[in-house]
Design a protein around this motif. Structure first.
Motif, mmCIF file in Angstrom:
data_model
loop_
_atom_site.group_PDB
_atom_site.id
_atom_site.type_symbol
_atom_site.label_atom_id
_atom_site.label_comp_id
_atom_site.label_asym_id
_atom_site.label_seq_id
_atom_site.Cartn_x
_atom_site.Cartn_y
_atom_site.Cartn_z
ATOM 1 N N ALA A 281 0.828 -1.209 0.000
ATOM 2 C CA ALA A 281 0.000 0.000 0.000
ATOM 3 C C ALA A 281 0.861 1.258 0.000
ATOM 4 O O ALA A 281 0.561 2.231 -0.709
ATOM 5 C CB ALA A 281 -0.930 -0.006 1.212
ATOM 6 N N ILE A 282 1.942 1.254 0.781
ATOM 7 C CA ILE A 282 2.829 2.420 0.807
ATOM 8 C C ILE A 282 3.445 2.648 -0.563
ATOM 9 O O ILE A 282 3.545 3.784 -1.040
ATOM 10 C CB ILE A 282 3.922 2.227 1.880
ATOM 11 N N ALA A 283 3.861 1.560 -1.226
ATOM 12 C CA ALA A 283 4.461 1.697 -2.558
ATOM 13 C C ALA A 283 3.463 2.283 -3.554
ATOM 14 O O ALA A 283 3.808 3.169 -4.349
ATOM 15 C CB ALA A 283 4.954 0.335 -3.048
ATOM 16 N N VAL A 284 2.216 1.805 -3.526
ATOM 17 C CA VAL A 284 1.194 2.334 -4.431
ATOM 18 C C VAL A 284 0.977 3.823 -4.157
ATOM 19 O O VAL A 284 0.907 4.645 -5.078
ATOM 20 C CB VAL A 284 -0.123 1.539 -4.271
ATOM 21 N N HIS A 285 0.868 4.170 -2.885
ATOM 22 C CA HIS A 285 0.659 5.571 -2.518
ATOM 23 C C HIS A 285 1.785 6.448 -3.044
ATOM 24 O O HIS A 285 1.540 7.522 -3.624
ATOM 25 C CB HIS A 285 0.575 5.688 -0.993
ATOM 26 N N ARG A 286 3.031 6.007 -2.873
ATOM 27 C CA ARG A 286 4.161 6.824 -3.299
ATOM 28 C C ARG A 286 4.246 6.931 -4.819
ATOM 29 O O ARG A 286 4.660 7.970 -5.344
ATOM 30 C CB ARG A 286 5.463 6.254 -2.727
ATOM 31 N N VAL A 287 3.888 5.897 -5.532
ATOM 32 C CA VAL A 287 3.896 5.977 -7.002
ATOM 33 C C VAL A 287 2.868 7.007 -7.479
ATOM 34 O O VAL A 287 3.162 7.840 -8.344
ATOM 35 C CB VAL A 287 3.604 4.589 -7.613
ATOM 36 N N VAL A 288 1.675 6.966 -6.900
ATOM 37 C CA VAL A 288 0.654 7.943 -7.278
ATOM 38 C C VAL A 288 1.094 9.350 -6.879
ATOM 39 O O VAL A 288 0.961 10.306 -7.659
ATOM 40 C CB VAL A 288 -0.697 7.584 -6.613
ATOM 41 N N GLN A 289 1.646 9.488 -5.693
ATOM 42 C CA GLN A 289 2.061 10.803 -5.207
ATOM 43 C C GLN A 289 3.134 11.411 -6.105
ATOM 44 O O GLN A 289 3.041 12.573 -6.520
ATOM 45 C CB GLN A 289 2.590 10.675 -3.774
ATOM 46 N N GLU A 290 4.170 10.635 -6.423
ATOM 47 C CA GLU A 290 5.270 11.156 -7.233
ATOM 48 C C GLU A 290 4.809 11.453 -8.659
ATOM 49 O O GLU A 290 5.213 12.460 -9.261
ATOM 50 C CB GLU A 290 6.419 10.145 -7.242
ATOM 51 N N SER A 291 3.949 10.591 -9.202
ATOM 52 C CA SER A 291 3.474 10.807 -10.572
ATOM 53 C C SER A 291 2.646 12.083 -10.677
ATOM 54 O O SER A 291 2.813 12.867 -11.625
ATOM 55 C CB SER A 291 2.650 9.596 -11.031
ATOM 56 N N LEU A 292 1.745 12.303 -9.733
ATOM 57 C CA LEU A 292 0.939 13.534 -9.764
ATOM 58 C C LEU A 292 1.808 14.766 -9.535
ATOM 59 O O LEU A 292 1.581 15.821 -10.150
ATOM 60 C CB LEU A 292 -0.170 13.451 -8.710
#
Length: 383
Positions: free
Chosen positions: A289-300
């Motif tokens: 879940a943390i990895a998914v959150h960080r991928v979305v955060q960095e991409s946006l």
């Protein structure tokens, strides 16, 4: 990091140590008395049992006071022989365990000196054997000398092995700490990048609103920037605590429950974001879940800073074995034929996803714009 307290042995290890010492104490008593009887002692109560019990009792505290135990053992053997008991019962071997234990300490030179002194006296005490039975004398002296050398060498080797094992443990701890710091550095980058992107957009909105004499819009933009900044500061305080003191007691890191806040931050920055989710986000393990959150955060954050996009779509599929994430925007993308230049953000996302056994691609989207796609195995699955 603060110095860790001395490591206390587990209860099972301490229990086994007590059993071992008790067993050695009993064996010392039994073996000493048996050898004394086998070498001509007719009455074991005439000193043999008493010395055997004394040597055995000392072994019960050999780990705490190894040098004291050795000195008292040697003294007891001297008293036994000097009171008229013939030394076929031995000078070195009755204190074999005491010599070995003392040799594992930093005082190994003193241990060798004590042993040599005991050997010299043993050879002097048995000097009358030289004329009667020289081979027996040589066997007596050389045999005990070899035994002493073996005991000291074994103790030194055992201590070296323990130190080597502790160094390996310390190396493992340092490697784990380095990995944790690297992970935290990625977290810090993601938090800062996202915060600066959103706050920067909101400050521009506030400046434009003030130019247009619209204080209400400027105040709203500043409020959003302040909220994003406060959330980021909370995250950074937790992460900095990890860097300073270690991971114990830190606050939970951002996960899928914070996705909605990410989307709202991006929308507040002027980006029209659509979130499509398929599956149950609550069933995703924490690490994934943390990895998914960080991928979305960095991409946006990258979209807000670099893409000049007006829309973005976040699509997440929560499968039983893997999570698929795609963030696509309608920005300027990458010119035809040009390579994607990976900065710290993309590289950090790729390392994070790869560490979990997943893959990440980033490049031009089919209909224009830019897209980031990641496939992350669910932690604990057999995929």
């Amino acid at each position: 990091m603060p110095e860790s307290p001395p490591r206390r042995e587990p209860a099972l290890v301490r229990h086994l140590a007590r059993i071992t010492d008790t067993t050695l104490a009993v064996l010392t008593l039994v073996f000493f008395v048996a050898v004394a009887l086998a070498t001509g002692v007719h009455n074991p109560w005439d000193g043999a049992i008493q010395l055997g019990a004394f040597l055995g009792a000392l072994l019960l505290v050999r780990r705490r006071w190894p040098m004291t135990v050795l000195l008292l053992s040697v003294a007891g053997i001297f008293v036994y022989h000097l009171t008229g008991h013939w030394p076929p019962a031995g000078w070195i071997w009755p204190a074999a365990v005491a010599y070995f234990t003392a040799a594992t300490t930093p005082h190994v030179r003193w241990v060798a000196a004590i042993g040599v002194a005991q050997l010299v006296y043993s050879g002097f005490d048995a000097r009358w054997l030289i004329e009667r039975n020289l081979p027996r004398y040589l066997i007596h002296v050389i045999g005990e000398g070899v035994l002493l050398a073996i005991l000291v060498a074994a103790g030194v080797t055992y201590a070296a092995a323990l130190r080597w094992r502790e160094r390996l443990r310390e190396t493992d701890r340092r490697a784990h700490a380095a990995e944790e710091r690297l992970r935290v550095s990625h977290e810090v980058h993601d938090v800062i990048a996202h915060t600066l992107a959103v706050v920067g957009v909101q400050l521009n909105v506030a400046a434009d609103a003030l130019d247009e004499e619209d204080p209400a819009a400027a105040a709203e933009a500043l409020r959003v920037a302040k909220d994003v900044r406060n959330r980021a500061m909370a995250d950074l305080r937790s992460l900095i605590t990890v860097l300073r003191d270690g991971p114990e007691g830190t606050a939970p890191q951002a996960d899928l429950s914070s996705l909605d806040a990410l989307i709202e931050d991006a929308r507040a920055g002027g980006l029209k974001v659509t979130l499509d989710e398929d599956g149950d986000r609550a069933a995703v393990p924490a690490v994934t879940a943390i990895a998914v959150h960080r991928v979305v955060q960095e991409s946006l954050a990258n979209t807000l800073k670099h893409a000049q996009a007006s829309e973005a779509r976040v699509t997440i599929g929560y499968g039983p074995r893997s999570i698929t994430v795609e963030i696509a925007d309608n920005g300027r993308g990458v010119p035809d034929g040009a390579e994607v230049v990976e900065g710290h953000g993309l590289a950090g996302m790729r390392e994070r996803v790869s560490a979990l056994g997943g893959t990440l691609t980033a490049g031009p989207a089919p209909g224009g714009g830019f897209a980031v796609r990641a496939g992350i195995p669910v932690a604990g699955s057999t995929a």
